[in-house]
Design an enzyme around this catalytic site. Structure first.
Site, mmCIF file in Angstrom:
data_model
loop_
_atom_site.group_PDB
_atom_site.id
_atom_site.type_symbol
_atom_site.label_atom_id
_atom_site.label_comp_id
_atom_site.label_asym_id
_atom_site.label_seq_id
_atom_site.Cartn_x
_atom_site.Cartn_y
_atom_site.Cartn_z
ATOM 1 C CB CYS A 1 -6.332 -0.332 5.356
ATOM 2 S SG CYS A 1 -4.649 -0.991 5.245
ATOM 3 C CD GLU B 1 -1.997 4.406 3.136
ATOM 4 O OE1 GLU B 1 -3.147 4.845 3.268
ATOM 5 O OE2 GLU B 1 -1.711 3.448 2.385
ATOM 6 C CB CYS C 1 -1.806 1.743 5.980
ATOM 7 S SG CYS C 1 -1.597 0.865 4.421
ATOM 8 C CG HIS D 1 -1.960 -1.043 1.217
ATOM 9 N ND1 HIS D 1 -3.058 -0.993 2.038
ATOM 10 C CD2 HIS D 1 -2.099 -2.170 0.479
ATOM 11 C CE1 HIS D 1 -3.835 -2.046 1.815
ATOM 12 N NE2 HIS D 1 -3.258 -2.780 0.866
#
Length: 185
Positions: free
Chosen positions: A94, A66, A97, A64
């Site tokens: 999420c 992040e 993250c 992801h």
């Protein structure tokens, strides 16, 4: 509103708009994604690192934006702590993250689109970032949404239509009985 909080809001809006422009500029590339993140020094606003989601390109479900930005920032700074830094992200992190942000010791997380906004386009885990932060013993201020409409527009950009359609097709079909105690959407 105090002058300091107004200045902080102005800085957050400026940083988010810069991240949105970075992310939008890459929507025409093979690695297009509406998910962008940047790590900046909290006091100076100096950019340390920016990254986009790389899940499909890297065949890695943890890639992801992040996580990629936080990992790259730690490597660039040659340390595991990002105390003194802020994570800006075009979408609310999420749980994975947000946990990574907490483990990195980052001061603040500022997000644009919400998890609910993103869930209209791709699968999400519906646990707010603020809830993850509140359940830890690590200090991290979560702020958002900031520039929400601009961040949501990244998901709705015509150049994202094919990718979003692919993500929706790959989304598992679930019924209420598949998800313990949760009603079907």
């Amino acid at each position: 509103m105090t002058r300091a909080s107004q200045t902080s809001q102005d800085v957050d809006l400026s940083q988010m708009r810069s991240l949105v422009a970075f992310t939008r500029a890459r929507l025409g590339t093979e690695g297009r994604s509406p998910f962008g993140s940047s790590v900046v020094e909290t006091l100076t606003g100096r950019l340390v690192m920016r990254r986009l989601n790389g899940v499909r390109q890297e065949n890695d479900p943890s890639s992801h934006a992040e996580v990629r930005a936080l990992r790259a920032a730690c490597k660039r700074l040659k340390r595991t702590s990002l105390a003194g830094h802020t994570l800006y992200t075009t979408c609310e992190p999420c749980p994975m993250c947000m946990s990574m942000a907490l483990w990195s010791g980052i001061d603040r997380v500022v997000f644009g689109a919400t998890i609910d906004d993103a869930s209209r386009h791709c699968s999400q885990i519906h646990v707010p970032a603020e809830e993850i932060a509140s359940r830890s013993d690590m200090d991290c201020v979560v702020t958002g949404p900031v520039a929400r409409a601009e961040c949501v527009a990244l998901f709705e950009d015509p150049r994202m239509a094919a990718a979003m359609a692919l993500w929706r097709r790959s989304r598992p079909k679930r019924t209420a009985s598949d998800v313990r105690g949760r009603p079907a959407r």
